[in-house]
Structure formats: C-alpha cells, structure tokens
Design an enzyme around this catalytic site. Structure first.
Site, PDB file in Angstrom:
ATOM      1  CB  VAL A 188       7.768   3.926   6.892  1.00 48.86           C
ATOM      2  CG1 VAL A 188       9.288   3.842   6.891  1.00 48.86           C
ATOM      3  CG2 VAL A 188       7.293   5.053   5.969  1.00 48.86           C
ATOM      4  N   GLY A 191       9.097  -5.822   9.208  1.00 50.45           N
ATOM      5  CA  GLY A 191       9.668  -4.574   9.691  1.00 50.45           C
ATOM      6  C   GLY A 191       9.177  -4.167  11.072  1.00 50.45           C
ATOM      7  CB  THR A 217      13.431  -7.145   1.473  1.00 51.25           C
ATOM      8  OG1 THR A 217      12.125  -6.593   1.518  1.00 51.25           O
ATOM      9  CG2 THR A 217      14.419  -6.110   1.996  1.00 51.25           C
TER      10      THR A 217
HETATM   11  N1  ASP Z   1      11.754  -5.524   6.202  1.00 52.85           N
HETATM   12  C1  ASP Z   1      10.925  -5.195   5.085  1.00 52.85           C
HETATM   13  C2  ASP Z   1       9.764  -4.357   5.566  1.00 52.85           C
HETATM   14  O1  ASP Z   1       9.189  -4.659   6.584  1.00 52.85           O
HETATM   15  C3  ASP Z   1      10.399  -6.370   4.347  1.00 52.85           C
HETATM   16  C4  ASP Z   1      11.339  -7.520   4.140  1.00 52.85           C
HETATM   17  O2  ASP Z   1      12.493  -7.488   4.566  1.00 52.85           O
HETATM   18  O3  ASP Z   1      10.921  -8.514   3.511  1.00 52.85           O
HETATM   19  O4  ASP Z   1       9.416  -3.430   4.895  1.00 52.85           O
END
Ligand code: ASP
Length: 316
Positions: free
Chosen positions: A199, A224, A170
C-alpha cells in the site's frame, strides 16, 4: 500562484503523476489533465460542490488509459492489479479510502462510499471489495483495467529492460468551491512490480492527501514510501499556512521527499494544493508531472512540467 482578490473563486487543480513520461505520451497526458480540470470546473461553475468536482475530475483520469489509475493501472510483481484511492473534505474532516483492492476500475467511487456510507476511513483488500459490492458501487474485472501499455511496461520491467521506479501517471485533484469548502481525491495503481499487498501513500490521510478548513487541501504523487516518511500533503499545507508562498511550500516538501532514498532508489515527488483562501501551489521534483488549473471561468492552464522562478524554488 497567489489567491485571487475579492472572495473565493471556485478552483480545481489536477495532476497526472510525478515521474518520467515517455515522449509519445507527452501530448496525451496534458490533454488528459486539461480535460479533467474542465470536467471539475463544469461542476463548480454549475453550483456543484468541491466533492462532486473532485470526483468528476478523478473519474475522467481513471478512465483515460494513459494514466496509472483505474483503466491503465500498473501491475504487481505477479501481474495483477491492486489499486489504492482516497478522498477527504475540509468542512467535516471526513475521509474515505481503499487500499490494495484487486481489479477495481473506479476506486475513487468506492473511497467516496467509505467516506459517506461507512463509519470507517480506510478499507483494504477483500473487505473493501465486499463493502463495494454491498453498496452497489465500483466496476470490477481485470478486463476493465488491463491495457497494452501496462502490459508492455510490465513485460519490459520483468525482463530488466525498464526502470521500475520513477514512472509517472498516478492521478489526483484538489478543489475549492464558492462556499470555500475544499476537497481532495487521488487514485493509483501504485508502483510497477510492487509486492502483492503493498500500500502506498495514496490512500493515507496526511501523506497522499489531506484537507482541513484552516489549512486547505493537498495531494501528493511520487514514491509512496518516501512521501509517507514526510507526511507530505499535510506538511505542505502546514508550511503554506505558516505564510510562505504555496508554490514554495509544495516545492520545499517535494525537495525533502526527493532527497529520501528508499531501498537505494531516489524518490520523486509532486504536490498540488489549494490553501483555505484559494491560493494554488504546484511543484514537482521529477522530470515531469502533468498538471492543470481551472480558476473560475478563466482559460485552463495545463502543462507537462512546472518550472518555478528561482526565487520561489527552495534549495535544500
Ligand atoms: N504515490 C503512488 C504510490 O506510491 C505512486 C505515484 O504517485 O506515482 O503508490
């Protein structure tokens, strides 16, 4: 990292996701975050504002297919793409975000359009796509997101040959400009094999990102569901504002998130932040998190991991 003495030095910090990066991609992700920091820095030293710098950096990363954002995003359980992104600026606390939008290759641009061209903060799914089309912003089409790497990861995960949690990539950026204004932006395909409509934290103010004049700006990455439970970006900024070292503030919150188990899986977390005085914090509780910092015209510092001095790293 402490604040520079003698006024605000325009600074940008970027990350390429907390998790495990496959060895064959180590060099590529560090090259990517370095390039993104350079893009953002070029905007800042040219007199551009923090919002333009963050957009430039995140767009650079969305277009690099090694990252799980825009082109290169990971797939849902049913083999589709649904992306999330968010942006927030300190001077008026405006934010914009999009969630679970199908086949959108540059979600940070639509998030910015929500911030600047709507009376809302977060648009989701079909409504967000319709808004983007009305605004004439956003590049839509599965062909703009699909990559062999994402397909291979999907195929391996579906076959049970690869872990579905803990994959990195990400993206996010935080910047402070010469006026002392701050902005943060993040963009993601989410987590591999997520349910349709899931989400994550990335489009959620306070969790995935936060900016406030009296606190600074921060951005989180990792699982997340655990990041939301700790409102990680806001909490890290609060801890830094209480006077603890910004690296330590970021690390403390990462440690709290990483101690949270979600559906039996141990969470990962990474946080980047800039305080209202321009001090930088970078920490992660994951095998890797590519990151880069560009301060003024100094040489960009970039790496695949950030190891904090034992006196700085918080033990929970
Ligand atoms: N935080 C992001 C999510 O949970 C994924 C990530 O940061 O790798 O959608």
């Amino acid at each position: 990292m402490s604040a520079p003495l003698g006024g605000i030095v325009p600074t940008i910090v970027v990350h390429g996701g907390a998790g495990r990066v496959a060895p064959e991609h180590h060099a590529e992700v560090v090259t990517g975050v370095r390039a993104a920091a350079e893009r953002g820095r070029a905007v800042l030293v040219d007199g551009g504002d923090c919002e333009a710098a963050v957009i430039a950096a995140v767009r650079e990363l969305e277009d690099r297919e090694v990252f799980n954002a825009g082109r290169g995003a990971c797939m849902t359980a049913d083999g589709r793409f649904e992306v999330d992104a968010g942006i927030m600026r300190s001077h008026d606390r405006r934010s914009g975000a999009v969630a679970a939008v199908a086949d959108l290759a540059d979600p940070i641009l639509v998030a910015r359009a929500v911030m600047n061209g709507s009376r809302h903060c977060l648009l989701a799914g079909e409504g967000a796509a319709a808004f983007a089309r009305r605004q004439g912003v956003g590049t839509f089409g599965r062909e703009h997101l699909w990559t062999p790497k994402a397909q291979a990861r999907y195929d391996e995960a579906i076959a049970g040959h690869a872990p579905i949690v803990g994959q990195a990539d990400t993206v996010g950026a935080v910047a402070i400009d010469a006026r002392g204004h701050l902005c943060v932006g993040c963009s993601t395909g989410g987590v591999l094999l997520k349910s349709a409509g899931r989400v994550g934290d990335s489009p959620l103010v306070g969790s995935g990102f936060h900016a406030a004049a009296e606190l600074g700006a921060a951005c989180a990455t990792g699982l997340g569901e655990a990041i939301m439970a700790h409102v990680a970006s806001y909490t890290a900024l609060l801890r830094a504002a209480e006077g603890i070292d910004p690296d330590e503030a970021a690390d403390e919150v990462c440690a709290r998130v990483a101690s949270t188990s979600v559906a039996g899986a141990t969470a990962t977390c990474g946080i980047i932040l800039i305080t209202s005085t321009g001090a930088v914090g970078v920490a992660h509780r994951s095998p890797h998190m590519s990151w880069a910092v560009a301060q003024g015209t100094e040489t960009v510092v970039a790496d695949l991991q950030r190891t904090l001095a034992p006196s700085t790293a918080r033990r929970l």
